[in-house]
Design a protein around this motif. Structure first.
Motif, PDB file in Angstrom:
ATOM      1  N   LEU A 181       0.829  -1.211   0.000  1.00 25.60           N
ATOM      2  CA  LEU A 181       0.000   0.000   0.000  1.00 25.60           C
ATOM      3  C   LEU A 181       0.860   1.257   0.000  1.00 25.60           C
ATOM      4  O   LEU A 181       1.850   1.340   0.734  1.00 25.60           O
ATOM      5  N   PRO A 182       0.492   2.246  -0.826  1.00 24.07           N
ATOM      6  CA  PRO A 182       1.164   3.548  -0.748  1.00 24.07           C
ATOM      7  C   PRO A 182       1.004   4.150   0.651  1.00 24.07           C
ATOM      8  O   PRO A 182      -0.033   3.969   1.304  1.00 24.07           O
ATOM      9  N   TYR A 183       1.997   4.865   1.084  1.00 23.33           N
ATOM     10  CA  TYR A 183       2.042   5.371   2.458  1.00 23.33           C
ATOM     11  C   TYR A 183       0.818   6.215   2.813  1.00 23.33           C
ATOM     12  O   TYR A 183       0.304   6.127   3.938  1.00 23.33           O
ATOM     13  N   LYS A 184       0.345   7.021   1.875  1.00 24.64           N
ATOM     14  CA  LYS A 184      -0.729   7.967   2.228  1.00 24.64           C
ATOM     15  C   LYS A 184      -1.999   7.263   2.684  1.00 24.64           C
ATOM     16  O   LYS A 184      -2.745   7.784   3.513  1.00 24.64           O
ATOM     17  N   TYR A 185      -2.242   6.027   2.172  1.00 26.45           N
ATOM     18  CA  TYR A 185      -3.454   5.302   2.551  1.00 26.45           C
ATOM     19  C   TYR A 185      -3.328   4.654   3.931  1.00 26.45           C
ATOM     20  O   TYR A 185      -4.288   4.032   4.403  1.00 26.45           O
ATOM     21  N   CYS A 186      -2.177   4.780   4.538  1.00 25.86           N
ATOM     22  CA  CYS A 186      -1.972   4.253   5.891  1.00 25.86           C
ATOM     23  C   CYS A 186      -1.991   5.376   6.920  1.00 25.86           C
ATOM     24  O   CYS A 186      -1.625   5.180   8.080  1.00 25.86           O
ATOM     25  N   ASP A 188      -4.241   8.763   8.744  1.00 23.79           N
ATOM     26  CA  ASP A 188      -5.607   8.937   9.257  1.00 23.79           C
ATOM     27  C   ASP A 188      -6.551   9.538   8.224  1.00 23.79           C
ATOM     28  O   ASP A 188      -7.751   9.281   8.243  1.00 23.79           O
ATOM     29  N   SER A 189      -6.029  10.375   7.330  1.00 22.31           N
ATOM     30  CA  SER A 189      -6.874  10.932   6.272  1.00 22.31           C
ATOM     31  C   SER A 189      -6.018  11.198   5.042  1.00 22.31           C
ATOM     32  O   SER A 189      -4.815  11.441   5.156  1.00 22.31           O
ATOM     33  N   PHE A 190      -6.652  11.153   3.885  1.00 27.16           N
ATOM     34  CA  PHE A 190      -5.920  11.279   2.624  1.00 27.16           C
ATOM     35  C   PHE A 190      -6.886  11.700   1.525  1.00 27.16           C
ATOM     36  O   PHE A 190      -8.113  11.536   1.639  1.00 27.16           O
ATOM     37  N   MET A 191      -6.336  12.244   0.451  1.00 31.69           N
ATOM     38  CA  MET A 191      -7.134  12.649  -0.694  1.00 31.69           C
ATOM     39  C   MET A 191      -7.382  11.448  -1.605  1.00 31.69           C
ATOM     40  O   MET A 191      -6.487  10.626  -1.826  1.00 31.69           O
ATOM     41  N   VAL A 192      -8.600  11.364  -2.114  1.00 28.03           N
ATOM     42  CA  VAL A 192      -9.008  10.295  -3.030  1.00 28.03           C
ATOM     43  C   VAL A 192      -9.443  10.927  -4.342  1.00 28.03           C
ATOM     44  O   VAL A 192     -10.190  11.915  -4.351  1.00 28.03           O
ATOM     45  N   SER A 193      -8.972  10.371  -5.457  1.00 27.36           N
ATOM     46  CA  SER A 193      -9.372  10.847  -6.785  1.00 27.36           C
ATOM     47  C   SER A 193      -9.921   9.668  -7.582  1.00 27.36           C
ATOM     48  O   SER A 193      -9.216   8.679  -7.798  1.00 27.36           O
ATOM     49  N   MET A 194     -11.187   9.788  -7.994  1.00 25.44           N
ATOM     50  CA  MET A 194     -11.824   8.752  -8.810  1.00 25.44           C
ATOM     51  C   MET A 194     -12.622   9.432  -9.910  1.00 25.44           C
ATOM     52  O   MET A 194     -13.678  10.020  -9.638  1.00 25.44           O
ATOM     53  N   GLY A 195     -12.100   9.377 -11.120  1.00 23.98           N
ATOM     54  CA  GLY A 195     -12.776  10.067 -12.214  1.00 23.98           C
ATOM     55  C   GLY A 195     -12.822  11.559 -11.951  1.00 23.98           C
ATOM     56  O   GLY A 195     -11.792  12.210 -11.736  1.00 23.98           O
ATOM     57  N   LEU A 196     -14.025  12.100 -11.897  1.00 19.77           N
ATOM     58  CA  LEU A 196     -14.196  13.528 -11.643  1.00 19.77           C
ATOM     59  C   LEU A 196     -14.334  13.845 -10.165  1.00 19.77           C
ATOM     60  O   LEU A 196     -14.454  15.009  -9.774  1.00 19.77           O
ATOM     61  N   LYS A 197     -14.358  12.808  -9.324  1.00 23.76           N
ATOM     62  CA  LYS A 197     -14.538  13.016  -7.889  1.00 23.76           C
ATOM     63  C   LYS A 197     -13.191  13.186  -7.192  1.00 23.76           C
ATOM     64  O   LYS A 197     -12.263  12.420  -7.429  1.00 23.76           O
ATOM     65  N   HIS A 198     -13.126  14.187  -6.322  1.00 26.00           N
ATOM     66  CA  HIS A 198     -11.944  14.410  -5.502  1.00 26.00           C
ATOM     67  C   HIS A 198     -12.432  14.769  -4.103  1.00 26.00           C
ATOM     68  O   HIS A 198     -13.186  15.736  -3.936  1.00 26.00           O
ATOM     69  N   PHE A 199     -12.025  14.003  -3.115  1.00 24.12           N
ATOM     70  CA  PHE A 199     -12.491  14.274  -1.760  1.00 24.12           C
ATOM     71  C   PHE A 199     -11.487  13.723  -0.744  1.00 24.12           C
ATOM     72  O   PHE A 199     -10.639  12.890  -1.079  1.00 24.12           O
ATOM     73  N   SER A 202     -11.377  10.003   5.589  1.00 18.34           N
ATOM     74  CA  SER A 202     -10.799   9.754   6.913  1.00 18.34           C
ATOM     75  C   SER A 202     -11.063   8.314   7.306  1.00 18.34           C
ATOM     76  O   SER A 202     -12.132   7.760   7.019  1.00 18.34           O
ATOM     77  N   LEU A 203     -10.087   7.691   7.970  1.00 15.49           N
ATOM     78  CA  LEU A 203     -10.216   6.291   8.361  1.00 15.49           C
ATOM     79  C   LEU A 203     -11.274   6.124   9.443  1.00 15.49           C
ATOM     80  O   LEU A 203     -11.299   6.864  10.436  1.00 15.49           O
ATOM     81  N   SER A 204     -12.132   5.131   9.241  1.00 16.78           N
ATOM     82  CA  SER A 204     -13.082   4.759  10.287  1.00 16.78           C
ATOM     83  C   SER A 204     -12.380   3.822  11.268  1.00 16.78           C
ATOM     84  O   SER A 204     -11.267   3.351  11.024  1.00 16.78           O
ATOM     85  N   THR A 205     -13.039   3.522  12.359  1.00 13.72           N
ATOM     86  CA  THR A 205     -12.471   2.588  13.348  1.00 13.72           C
ATOM     87  C   THR A 205     -12.245   1.219  12.723  1.00 13.72           C
ATOM     88  O   THR A 205     -11.209   0.582  12.947  1.00 13.72           O
ATOM     89  N   LYS A 206     -13.202   0.751  11.913  1.00 14.44           N
ATOM     90  CA  LYS A 206     -13.069  -0.559  11.270  1.00 14.44           C
ATOM     91  C   LYS A 206     -11.912  -0.579  10.277  1.00 14.44           C
ATOM     92  O   LYS A 206     -11.165  -1.561  10.197  1.00 14.44           O
ATOM     93  N   GLU A 207     -11.760   0.506   9.515  1.00 15.14           N
ATOM     94  CA  GLU A 207     -10.670   0.575   8.535  1.00 15.14           C
ATOM     95  C   GLU A 207      -9.309   0.602   9.219  1.00 15.14           C
ATOM     96  O   GLU A 207      -8.359  -0.052   8.774  1.00 15.14           O
ATOM     97  N   ARG A 208      -9.246   1.352  10.316  1.00 17.74           N
ATOM     98  CA  ARG A 208      -7.986   1.424  11.060  1.00 17.74           C
ATOM     99  C   ARG A 208      -7.633   0.047  11.628  1.00 17.74           C
ATOM    100  O   ARG A 208      -6.464  -0.358  11.636  1.00 17.74           O
ATOM    101  N   ARG A 209      -8.650  -0.705  12.047  1.00 17.54           N
ATOM    102  CA  ARG A 209      -8.421  -2.039  12.609  1.00 17.54           C
ATOM    103  C   ARG A 209      -7.890  -2.995  11.538  1.00 17.54           C
ATOM    104  O   ARG A 209      -7.044  -3.840  11.821  1.00 17.54           O
TER     105      ARG A 209
END
Length: 366
Positions: A181-186, A188-199, A202-209
């Motif tokens: 995994l790229p470091y940024k996805y590890c 607490d929060s990171f930018m996501v780009s999918m097509g025209l969406k950019h947002f 933030s990691l949820s408790t389940k994702e962090r687990r």
């Protein structure tokens, strides 16, 4: 010819068939082939050929075994030799350096940057793979590719639950996966780009687990920032994993008692077509050899956050035989199998000029 040509066309197969039929006319073969009209195609023949039959046929190779029904030959899975693996390793180090220079050159002056940074970090990963103890990895997961899979919808995100889903499926199949995994996805929060969406996500408790559990089990490798994660899972495929493997052959045979699917290990779990890397890594023949041995594609129904209506996953396993021209010796003569660009993936143009008694020997027209 097999060293220079990846495949032939249907027209070339027809011309080769006609050259063989005409050049060997009058020889003592029990099955006489006929020339093909210029508008015709090579005939498919999947029945077993006789020992002194001239074989110039289109055949369908058994996908799960590599067996040719016409000649009885089992096609080989031709893997990269050690020198070629080393070549791939060195190419990845050089490409990582070049990519890093291009990236940082836009934001930093030459005096500010270390051009060897990316290559040094990639080499650290290679050393880690060789020095780590424990079970060797038999599957390398392109984590970003899996997390983004089918997520381009309104509630789509970088989905860690999809990563866990693939890990679980592989472990149920008796594989030992490593997630890259790229470091940024590890973080607490990171930018996501999918097509025209950019947002910002933030990691949820389940994702962090999920990340914590993978890290605790030694099944997560965080790629340093500003480094391309693709190079890491590519390099992992040719790693010796010296200490953990301890000389063990990780490849799986057709008769594995646990029902694991056969093929080369470690396999690379990704749907990435690697169009950006193809030309810089290896010559086309070796690149095809590498991808056919290691790449495993996957398919499943996209998750909506942690929910999925269908918990089925399918893997398109790596090849059981190489998709390149190859020859294999038999007791009745050498059998050649040519991939044909216009035919199906498992179709081959098969040629075998049989051995005949010395007083009836056939002359080869090429």
């Amino acid at each position: 010819m097999s060293e220079d040509v990846l495949e032939i066309s249907a027209a070339s197969a027809r011309r080769l068939h006609n050259a063989l039929v005409e050049g060997l006319e009058g020889e003592c073969f029990s099955d006489k082939a006929e020339p093909i009209h210029s508008l015709g195609g090579v005939v498919t023949r999947n029945e077993k050929a006789g020992d002194i039959d001239l074989v110039t046929s289109r055949v369908l190779i058994e996908k799960s075994t590599g067996n040719c029904p016409r000649t009885g030959v089992t096609l080989q899975l031709i893997k990269l030799e050690k020198a070629q693996q080393n070549q791939l390793h060195e190419s990845l180090l050089e490409l990582s350096k070049t990519r890093f220079e291009e990236f940082t050159g836009k934001t930093e002056t030459r005096s500010q940057r270390n051009d060897d940074y990316a290559a040094e970090k990639l080499n650290e990963f290679a050393l880690w793979l060789n020095k780590r103890e424990g079970k060797p990895f038999t599957a390398i997961i392109d984590g970003a590719n899996v997390a983004y899979y089918m997520q381009n919808f309104d509630k789509g995100c970088f989905n860690f639950h999809q990563i866990q889903f693939v890990v679980d499926a592989l472990e149920k199949s008796h594989e030992h996966p490593l997630v890259i995994l790229p470091y940024k996805y590890c973080t607490d929060s990171f930018m996501v780009s999918m097509g025209l969406k950019h947002f910002r996500q933030s990691l949820s408790t389940k994702e962090r687990r999920i990340l914590e559990n993978l890290s605790k089990k030694g099944q997560l490798y965080r790629v340093p920032s500003r480094c391309l994660d693709d190079y890491y899972w590519m390099l992992a495929s040719v790693s010796d994993q010296t200490k953990s493997r301890n000389g063990e052959n990780l490849d799986v045979s057709h008769d594995d008692v646990r029902g694991r699917w056969p093929g080369t290990r470690p396999m690379l779990i990704t749907n990435d077509q690697m169009r950006d890397h193809k030309l810089g890594l290896l010559e086309p023949r070796l690149f095809r050899r590498w991808t056919s041995c290691y790449i495993v594609n996957y398919s499943f129904t996209a998750f909506v956050r942690d929910a999925s209506i269908d918990r089925e996953i399918s893997f398109s396993t790596a090849d059981f035989f190489s998709r390149e021209i190859q020859s294999n010796k038999t007791v009745t003569g050498t059998a050649w199998h040519f991939p044909v660009s216009d035919w199906g993936l498992d179709d081959r143009f098969c040629v075998r000029i049989p051995r005949v008694p010395a007083n009836e020997s056939a002359s080869v027209p090429f």
